[in-house]
Design an enzyme around this catalytic site. Structure first.
Site, short mmCIF file in Angstrom:
data_model
loop_
_atom_site.label_atom_id
_atom_site.label_comp_id
_atom_site.label_asym_id
_atom_site.label_seq_id
_atom_site.Cartn_x
_atom_site.Cartn_y
_atom_site.Cartn_z
N PHE A 271 1.01 0.93 3.42
CA PHE A 271 0.60 1.09 4.82
C PHE A 271 1.60 1.89 5.64
O PHE A 271 1.25 2.45 6.68
CB PHE A 271 0.39 -0.29 5.49
CG PHE A 271 1.68 -0.93 5.96
CD1 PHE A 271 2.23 -0.60 7.19
CD2 PHE A 271 2.36 -1.85 5.17
CE1 PHE A 271 3.42 -1.17 7.63
CE2 PHE A 271 3.55 -2.42 5.59
CZ PHE A 271 4.08 -2.08 6.83
N LYS B 253 -6.45 5.64 -3.36
CA LYS B 253 -6.75 4.37 -2.70
C LYS B 253 -5.66 4.10 -1.67
O LYS B 253 -4.55 3.68 -2.00
CB LYS B 253 -6.82 3.21 -3.70
CG LYS B 253 -7.47 1.99 -3.06
CD LYS B 253 -6.89 0.68 -3.46
CE LYS B 253 -5.64 0.30 -2.80
NZ LYS B 253 -5.67 -0.01 -1.37
N GLU C 164 -5.29 -0.71 2.86
CA GLU C 164 -6.45 -1.18 3.64
C GLU C 164 -6.08 -1.46 5.10
O GLU C 164 -6.96 -1.69 5.91
CB GLU C 164 -7.07 -2.42 2.98
CG GLU C 164 -6.17 -3.63 2.84
CD GLU C 164 -5.31 -3.62 1.57
OE1 GLU C 164 -4.75 -2.55 1.23
OE2 GLU C 164 -5.17 -4.69 0.96
N SER D 263 5.29 -2.53 -2.46
CA SER D 263 6.36 -3.52 -2.60
C SER D 263 6.72 -3.69 -4.07
O SER D 263 5.91 -3.40 -4.97
CB SER D 263 5.89 -4.85 -2.00
OG SER D 263 4.71 -5.26 -2.66
N CYS E 69 10.61 2.70 3.98
CA CYS E 69 11.28 2.34 2.73
C CYS E 69 12.70 2.88 2.71
O CYS E 69 13.51 2.47 1.89
CB CYS E 69 10.51 2.90 1.54
SG CYS E 69 10.36 4.68 1.63
N GLU F 245 13.65 -8.15 1.24
CA GLU F 245 13.28 -6.94 1.99
C GLU F 245 12.44 -7.43 3.18
O GLU F 245 11.30 -7.87 3.01
CB GLU F 245 12.45 -5.98 1.13
CG GLU F 245 12.09 -4.74 1.91
CD GLU F 245 11.09 -3.82 1.21
OE1 GLU F 245 10.18 -4.33 0.53
OE2 GLU F 245 11.21 -2.60 1.40
P1 NAD Z 1 1.97 -3.51 -0.81
O1 NAD Z 1 2.67 -3.65 -2.12
O2 NAD Z 1 1.48 -4.75 -0.13
O3 NAD Z 1 0.67 -2.56 -0.96
C1 NAD Z 1 0.76 -1.30 -1.57
C2 NAD Z 1 -0.58 -0.97 -2.19
O4 NAD Z 1 -0.89 -1.95 -3.18
C3 NAD Z 1 -1.74 -1.00 -1.19
O5 NAD Z 1 -2.59 0.08 -1.45
C4 NAD Z 1 -2.40 -2.33 -1.45
O6 NAD Z 1 -3.78 -2.31 -1.19
C5 NAD Z 1 -2.14 -2.57 -2.92
N1 NAD Z 1 -2.02 -3.99 -3.26
C6 NAD Z 1 -1.63 -5.01 -2.45
N2 NAD Z 1 -1.64 -6.17 -3.11
C7 NAD Z 1 -2.05 -5.90 -4.37
C8 NAD Z 1 -2.25 -6.71 -5.54
N3 NAD Z 1 -2.04 -8.02 -5.53
N4 NAD Z 1 -2.67 -6.10 -6.66
C9 NAD Z 1 -2.89 -4.76 -6.69
N5 NAD Z 1 -2.71 -3.96 -5.61
C10 NAD Z 1 -2.28 -4.52 -4.47
O7 NAD Z 1 2.94 -2.67 0.13
P2 NAD Z 1 2.76 -2.36 1.69
O8 NAD Z 1 3.03 -3.62 2.44
O9 NAD Z 1 1.52 -1.62 1.92
O10 NAD Z 1 3.96 -1.32 1.92
C11 NAD Z 1 5.28 -1.70 2.17
C12 NAD Z 1 6.10 -1.73 0.90
O11 NAD Z 1 6.08 -0.44 0.28
C13 NAD Z 1 7.56 -2.03 1.15
O12 NAD Z 1 8.03 -2.89 0.14
C14 NAD Z 1 8.23 -0.67 1.08
O13 NAD Z 1 9.60 -0.69 0.73
C15 NAD Z 1 7.43 -0.04 0.00
N6 NAD Z 1 7.52 1.41 0.06
C16 NAD Z 1 8.29 2.02 -0.88
C17 NAD Z 1 8.45 3.39 -0.85
C18 NAD Z 1 9.29 4.08 -1.87
O14 NAD Z 1 9.27 5.30 -1.90
N7 NAD Z 1 10.02 3.38 -2.73
C19 NAD Z 1 7.80 4.15 0.13
C20 NAD Z 1 7.01 3.49 1.07
C21 NAD Z 1 6.89 2.12 1.02
#
Ligand code: NAD
Length: 500
Positions: free
Chosen positions: A153, A177, A180, A230, A285, A385
């Site tokens: 997000f 994808k 959401e 994450s 991030c 985090e």
């Molecule tokens: P998230 O892990 O909750 O979601 C990321 C994606 O995974 C979304 O598209 C989501 O729909 C999907 N998802 C969520 N739960 C899932 C599950 N149980 N099974 C399969 N798919 C699932 O992350 P977020 O809250 O959207 O974003 C923030 C996180 O992203 C932070 O931890 C941040 O550090 C990380 N991030 C990392 C980088 C990087 O380059 N390392 C860059 C941006 C964000």
């Protein structure tokens, strides 16, 4: 309050016309208003999109000329540049970050599209003439097929743009994808690809949650997955995707440390800590969340940071504020819970983000910038985090103690050192176990022609995003050994081929 808008998938160049079994609410985080209802894809809908993408790959895109692909990319670059403010407005409306920050994110994504415009050069192979008598060898790189991209997000436009332009430029078809929580920016950008002349079916947007992700991870026609999110989900995606025979790059979470040495310019360091700690409400991030102060600088540094925090305006991102809300009420509540647990664990709450006013109407998801002092490993404010506007100061007595703290942290996305000592900075860049390092630069996000990625629990897989690593991720190599026959090549020889 207006009726929430329906937001749906874009498959084969058009909005999906089915009826979703499940939907998910989308909010304006600055007002708390329920603005959209997002269709969540079932396994069948993902299968439909993959079949369309595979047909587009098989029939046209994989054999499209480099010139044709570059022309689409140049046209897309122009359209995205022209629509930058519109995309930024969509980001602010669903993510909450302030408009200038949203525009900055689109610009950083645009830079990847500009890099991908050079695809004719980037895909050039190598050629060795006459490696053996009248034998030539050359290497080529070919697209993979259908690739899946799953984004978080916090950068609803930039993270998709880290991947989509390069995947398309390399000749693949794409299923993206988005998160959401803020899905509209990707739909708007997909529309620009269509206007740029990308054939229908090459890029498809499928919205959804775990069901859609699992469908991509297990579908036999999806060849590769780029994931950002994450750490627990990144690990799951990596393990599931690779177990299903896919190439996977899964970028995970972060805990970014900024090490301030006693000789640093403390005004510069305080500016940097505030900008990198609270920009985008800490939902980056590459945000700085752990400020490691090498004594005796901590008291002075905290005084300067506190002074600057008092001048920050938090509010609706459309009103020229410095910092916006958190993305959802649940996330705001989770981040806020760390303020109590930090105090219970013995940290000193210097600035409490629950106090003071915000500039917004309605019931937005706000927490103002927060500062902790005397934070130590073992406290949840340090170990987790938090992904919000919470900056923790950790006091250490030496460079070595600070370095060890950073190197023993399980994350390794970004880090920074602030110093005027070139020797110390050089030692740090060599010794620190982190993928992206800033020297007097707090958010060292590499330019598009370098690659972005962390170490340890911040990245699963061995390929970073964009730059040449992106081109390699979305292609596979082939080496051709060729000889054009002439009469001298006759005769039998069962030995292993060697130079002659
Ligand atoms: P998230 O892990 O909750 O979601 C990321 C994606 O995974 C979304 O598209 C989501 O729909 C999907 N998802 C969520 N739960 C899932 C599950 N149980 N099974 C399969 N798919 C699932 O992350 P977020 O809250 O959207 O974003 C923030 C996180 O992203 C932070 O931890 C941040 O550090 C990380 N991030 C990392 C980088 C990087 O380059 N390392 C860059 C941006 C964000």
């Amino acid at each position: 309050m207006s009726t929430p808008t329906r937001i749906t998938h874009l498959i084969n160049g058009a909005p999906w016309e089915g009826t979703a079994e499940r939907t998910s609410p989308v909010y304006n985080p600055a007002t708390g208003e329920h603005t959209g209802d997002l269709d969540l894809a079932s396994t069948e809908v993902v299968g439909e999109a993959v079949a369309i993408a595979k047909a587009a790959f098989d029939s046209t895109w994989q054999r499209s000329t480099l010139t044709a692909r570059a022309q689409v990319l140049f046209a897309f670059r122009e359209l995205l540049n022209a629509k930058k403010k519109d995309i930024a407005a969509l980001i602010t409306a669903e993510h909450g970050k302030v408009l200038s920050d949203a525009e900055g994110e689109v610009t950083r994504g645009l830079e990847v599209a500009e890099f991908a415009c050079g695809i004719p050069h980037l895909l050039k192979g190598s050629f060795s003439e006459n490696v053996s008598t009248k034998v030539d060898v050359y290497s080529i790189r070919q697209p993979l097929g259908v690739v899946g991209i799953i984004s978080p997000f916090n950068f609803p436009a930039m993270v998709p743009l880290w991947f989509v332009p390069i995947a398309i430029a390399c000749g693949n078809s794409v299923i993206i994808k988005p998160s959401e929580k803020d899905p509209s920016a990707v739909n708007a950008v997909a529309q620009l690809w269509k206007e740029a002349g990308l054939p229908d079916g090459v890029l498809n947007v499928v919205h959804g949650d775990k069901e859609a992700v699992d469908a991509l991870l297990t579908h036999p026609d999806v060849r590769a997955i780029s994931f950002v999110g994450s750490t627990p989900i990144a690990k799951y995606v990596y393990e599931t995707g690779t177990a299903n025979g896919k190439r996977v790059q899964a970028l995970g979470g972060a805990k970014n440390h900024m090490l301030v040495l006693p000789d640093a310019d403390l005004d510069l360091a305080a500016d940097a800590a505030v900008n990198a700690g609270f920009g985008s409400a800490g939902e980056r991030c590459m945000a700085i969340s752990a400020l490691v102060a090498v004594e005796p600088v901590a008291d002075d540094l905290i005084a300067k940071i506190t002074d600057r925090m008092g001048k920050l305006v938090t509010g609706d991102g459309t009103r020229g504020c410095d910092m916006g809300p958190l993305v959802t009420a649940q996330h705001r509540d989770k981040v806020t819970s760390y303020l109590d647990s930090g105090v219970e664990d013995g940290a000193t709450l210097v600035v409490d983000g629950r106090e003071g006013d915000v500039e917004a109407d309605g019931d937005g998801f706000f927490l103002k910038p927060t500062l902790f002092d005397n934070v130590k490993p073992g406290m949840s404010v340090y170990d987790d985090e938090i992904f919000g506007p919470v900056l923790s100061v950790i006091r250490v007595d030496s460079y070595d103690e600070g370095l060890e703290l950073i190197n023993t942290n399980p994350y390794g996305n970004g880090t920074a050192i602030f110093t005027n000592d070139g020797g110390a900075a050089r030692r740090f860049q060599n010794e620190v176990e982190v993928g992206m390092v800033g020297i007097n630069v707090p958010i060292p996000v590499p330019m598009a022609y370098f690659s972005f990625g962390g170490w340890k629990n911040s990245l699963f897989g061995d390929t970073h995003a964009h730059g040449m690593e992106g081109v390699h991720f979305y292609t596979r190599g082939k080496v051709v050994t060729s000889r054009w026959l002439d009469p001298s090549h006759g005769g039998l020889n069962l030995g292993f081929p060697q130079n002659q």
